[in-house]
Write an enzyme that holds these catalytic residues in place. Structure first.
Site, PDB file in Angstrom:
ATOM      1  N   ASN B  63       0.832  -1.208   0.000  1.00  0.00           N
ATOM      2  CA  ASN B  63       0.000   0.000   0.000  1.00  0.00           C
ATOM      3  C   ASN B  63       0.862   1.252   0.000  1.00  0.00           C
ATOM      4  OD1 ASN B  63      -2.629  -1.366   0.576  1.00  0.00           O
ATOM      5  ND2 ASN B  63      -1.531  -1.965   2.424  1.00  0.00           N
ATOM      6  N   HIS B  80       8.087  21.177  17.470  1.00  0.00           N
ATOM      7  CA  HIS B  80       6.669  21.247  17.112  1.00  0.00           C
ATOM      8  C   HIS B  80       6.066  22.584  17.556  1.00  0.00           C
ATOM      9  CE1 HIS B  80       2.591  20.209  16.369  1.00  0.00           C
ATOM     10  NE2 HIS B  80       2.262  19.901  17.602  1.00  0.00           N
TER      11      HIS B  80
END
Lengths: 408, 258
Positions: B63, B80
Site C-alpha cells: 500500500n 513542534h
C-alpha cells in the site's frame, strides 16, 4: 391523462437483470449542435442569415437560398401535430424492448416539420416540441401536448429521456453542507424513495434532517475504504448519485503552500474518481432494471471550472480537474445510458464565499434547479445569474473572460 | 552490564517481563487533530493499495500510506511548538536516541475523566501521586491514564460540541511542576497532550508551550495505559527519523514486569 407511475416492487431476485441497450447514437457534426442545445434544455435550429428560413434536419447550406450563413438559434417549439403513427417493430435492440412507440410529424410555426417521439397525451392539433437527450446522450425531438396534463412526467417515452427522482434512491455524497441539506429536502419533496446523505468526520457537528426518507451514512470521499465500504452496502441500490462533496478555500496560487490545494484535489478531484470507481459499475449494470432504473450521476462543479477565478485559484484548478474527469465519466456512463449531469454554479451563498458580494446562489435555489434539471433531463446546468453570465461570456471569448476574472 | 541485558533477554523469553502495546491501530477511522478551518490541516491517515496479487502487481500486496506527522499514536518533538523552535537537537532526526527508551510513571485519572470530560490534572494531583509512589524520577515519562483510548467511537473520542473539544489534560501548574521534576515528557490517551479546551487557557496550550519550551517531549493517542503499573514500566517510543521532522507516528511499547 397519463397513467401514474406505480411504486416499483422490489426486484425479483431469480430473474435475470435486463441489460442496458441504447438507441442509435450516431449524429453528423452539424446535428450534434442540436445535442449541444438539448444538453442545456433548449431547442435550437438552423436559421438562415440571408433569407431567415428555419430548417431541419441540419445541413451545410440553406435549403431555400443555398446560403452557408446559417445560425443556430433557440427556436419556439410551438406547432401542429399533423400526423401520427405507431411503430410495432424494430431491429434495434433498444426499440424492440420498447415497442409500440408513437411517432408523429409536427409542423413548427417557425416553418420546418420534424419527426418526433409523441407523448401519450398528444392528439392531432397543437403540440409543443422539445429537444431531449435520449439514452444514447444524443438529441431527439419530443412532442408534448400543448398544455401540461396530469402525471405528464410519468409518460414512459418521456421517462426514457429524463431522470425524475420520483421513487428513486438517491445518494448525496456530502449531506453536511448547506447544499446537501437543501438537496435532501428537495428530493424528498420530489418523491424520492430514499435519500442517503454522506457524513464525513462525524465528530464535526452535522445538522439533523428529520424526514423518514433521509438516512445518514458514513462517507468520506478522501478515504478509498470508506467509499468502498458504503458502495458495498448501498452501491447496488443507488439510482441517482449527487456528488456534493467539496473542499473550498479562497487562496491564490502564491499565498499558501500546497497542503490546502492537495486537500482540495483530494476531495474535489480524487474524491470523484474514488466514487466513480466504487459506484459507477453497479449503476451502469442497473441502467435498465425495472420501471425505475439507475439513471443519473450529478457532479457539483463550479463555473470557475471553465475559467479560473484567481482569488480562488487552487479551488478553480481542482474544479477544472473534476470537470475533465467528469467528461470522461460521462463518456463511460453513457455506454449504459446513465446521464452524467455537470452543475456549474457561480458563488454559492456559503461560508467560503463570505467576502464575495451578491448576487450569490442560495443552497435552496441550487437544489431546486438540480431537481428540475433531473426532471427535464438536461446534462449541463448553469444555475443562477452569475453562472449564466459567465458561460455566455466564456462562449463569446474565453480570453476576454480570463482577463475580466483577474480583478474579481 | 552484559548480565543485565542477558537477564532482560531471559525475562522477555520467559514472560516475567511482558511487552504491552501502547499504540492505536493506524486506520482512516482513527480521527486526527482538527484545527479551525482557516488553518491548514494535518492530513489524516489514508491507505491506498498499490497492488494485491492482481494486474497492478501479480505476486505482491502493498500500500501507499499518507498521514501528517501528528497522526495516530505519535511523538511530539520540541520544534513542534514555537517555544521549542531554537533548542538544540529538537527535531526527529536529531533527538538523542536514549530518549526513546525511558521509565514511565502513570497517574490514574480515569475516574475523574469519566465524571468530567474537561478534567484538568493539577500540580496538587501530582504531589498526591508522589506522596504514594515517590518522587517522579528525572528523565521519566509521566503518562496520564484517562481510559480515553477505550472510546472506540470516533465521535466520543473527539468529543466535540459547539464550543470545541472536551477532553482531559494538564493545567499550567501540573506542567510547570513536571518541568521542574526534569521529566522526559508527558503522554496522554487523547489527541493532544493539552486538554481539549486548552486554546482558552491563559496561557493557551500550557503543555505544548512549557513542555516543548523546556525541550521535553510529548506522546499522544496512547492506549492500554491501564495495563501499566504506577511506576516501574519502561516505555519504548522511537519516532521515525524524519529530516527536520516535528513529530512522527510511533509504535509505542512498554516493558512491564509481571
Amino acid at each position: 391523462m397519463t397513467e401514474p407511475l406505480a411504486r416499483p416492487k422490489p426486484r425479483n431476485p431469480v430473474r435475470a437483470l435486463r441489460l442496458p441497450t441504447l438507441p442509435p447514437g450516431a449524429r453528423s457534426r452539424a446535428a450534434l449542435r442540436l445535442t449541444a442545445a438539448a444538453a442545456e434544455g433548449r431547442l435550437e435550429l438552423q436559421h438562415c442569415f440571408d433569407c431567415a428560413t428555419v430548417q431541419y434536419p441540419p445541413r451545410a447550406a440553406c435549403q431555400k437560398c443555398l446560403s452557408h450563413r446559417l445560425e443556430w438559434r433557440e427556436t419556439d417549439g410551438a406547432g401542429e401535430l399533423i400526423s401520427d403513427t405507431v411503430l410495432h417493430h424494430s431491429n434495434e435492440l433498444y426499440y424492440r424492448e420498447r415497442v409500440p412507440l408513437r411517432l408523429g410529424l409536427v409542423r413548427l410555426d417557425a416553418g420546418p416539420s420534424l419527426l418526433a417521439h409523441l407523448h401519450g397525451d398528444c392528439t392531432l392539433g397543437r403540440a409543443r416540441l422539445r429537444a431531449q437527450l435520449d439514452r444514447s446522450g444524443q438529441a431527439v425531438v419530443v412532442a408534448l401536448p400543448p398544455q401540461d396534463t396530469t402525471n405528464m412526467a410519468d409518460d414512459p417515452m418521456l421517462r426514457e429521456m429524463t431522470c425524475d427522482p420520483k421513487f428513486r434512491k438517491v445518494l448525496i455524497t456530502d449531506g453536511k453542507g448547506a447544499v446537501g441539506q437543501a438537496l435532501a429536502r428537495a428530493l424528498v419533496e420530489a418523491g424520492a424513495d430514499i435519500v442517503w446523505i454522506g457524513i464525513a468526520e462525524p465528530w464535526k457537528q452535522a445538522p439533523r434532517l428529520d424526514a423518514k426518507q433521509v438516512e445518514t451514512v458514513p462517507l468520506d470521499v478522501t478515504d478509498e475504504r470508506s467509499v468502498r465500504d458504503l458502495a458495498g452496502v448501498i452501491g447496488g441500490k443507488v439510482d441517482i448519485l449527487i456528488n456534493t462533496a467539496e473542499f473550498h478555500r479562497a487562496h491564490g496560487v502564491a499565498d499558501r503552500g500546497t497542503e490546502t490545494a492537495r486537500a482540495e484535489m483530494e476531495v474535489n478531484y480524487l474524491g470523484l474518481l474514488r466514487l466513480a470507481q466504487a459506484f459507477g459499475p453497479a449503476m451502469r449494470a442497473r441502467a435498465a432494471e425495472g420501471t425505475v432504473p439507475a439513471t443519473a450521476w450529478v457532479n457539483l462543479l463550479s463555473i470557475y471550472a471553465l475559467s479560473a477565478l484567481p482569488s480562488h485559484g487552487t479551488f478553480s484548478a481542482s474544479k477544472a480537474a473534476a470537470f475533465a474527469l467528469s467528461q470522461n465519466l460521462r463518456a463511460e456512463m453513457h455506454q449504459a445510458g446513465i446521464r452524467v449531469m455537470n452543475v456549474f454554479p457561480g458563488p454559492i451563498d456559503d461560508e467560503w464565499n463570505q467576502l464575495v458580494p451578491p448576487p450569490k446562489l442560495g443552497a435552496p435555489a441550487l437544489a431546486t434547479a438540480i431537481v428540475r434539471a433531473l426532471r427535464d433531463g438536461v446534462e449541463d446546468l448553469y444555475p443562477g445569474d452569475i453562472a449564466q453570465d459567465i458561460v455566455a461570456r466564456f462562449r463569446e471569448s474565453q480570453k476576454v473572460l480570463e482577463r475580466e476574472l483577474w480583478d474579481q | 552490564m552484559s548480565t543485565l541485558l542477558a537477564e532482560l533477554g531471559t525475562a522477555l523469553a520467559g514472560g516475567s517481563v511482558r511487552v504491552v502495546d501502547l499504540s492505536q491501530t493506524l486506520s482512516p477511522r482513527l480521527p486526527q487533530i482538527v484545527l479551525p478551518p482557516e488553518f491548514d490541516q494535518c492530513a489524516p491517515f489514508r491507505i491506498a493499495e498499490i497492488s494485491r496479487y492482481d494486474a497492478r502487481g501479480p505476486g505482491w500486496y502493498w500500500n501507499n500510506i499518507t498521514f501528517g506527522e501528528h497522526t495516530g499514536t505519535h511523538f511530539d518533538a520540541p520544534i513542534h511548538w514555537i517555544t521549542g523552535r531554537d533548542l538544540p537537537n529538537n527535531t526527529t532526526d536529531t533527538l538523542p536516541p536514549a530518549a526513546f527508551l525511558a521509565p514511565a510513571c502513570v497517574i490514574d485519572c480515569s475516574a475523574e475523566a469519566a465524571r468530567d470530560a474537561d478534567f484538568l490534572l493539577t500540580a496538587d494531583h501530582l504531589r498526591g501521586w508522589e506522596a504514594k509512589h515517590g518522587k517522579i524520577p528525572s528523565g521519566a515519562w509521566m503518562l496520564m491514564r484517562t481510559d480515553w483510548s477505550k472510546r472506540t467511537d470516533p465521535v466520543a473520542y473527539q468529543n466535540f460540541d459547539e464550543t470545541g473539544q472536551h477532553t482531559p489534560g494538564p493545567d499550567e501548574s501540573a506542567v510547570r511542576f513536571l518541568v521542574e521534576r526534569n521529566l522526559l515528557g508527558f503522554g496522554t490517551e487523547t489527541i493532544g497532550t493539552d486538554a481539549g479546551q486548552a486554546a482558552h487557557f491563559r496561557p493557551p496550550y500550557p503543555c505544548h508551550t512549557f513542555m516543548h519550551g523546556a525541550g521535553r517531549y510529548g506522546l499522544q493517542c496512547l492506549a492500554n495505559l491501564d495495563l501499566l503499573p504506577p511506576t516501574g514500566a519502561i516505555v519504548i517510543a522511537a519516532p521515525l527519523k524524519i529530516q527536520r521532522g516535528s513529530g512522527s507516528p510511533v509504535r509505542a511499547l512498554a516493558l512491564v514486569a509481571s
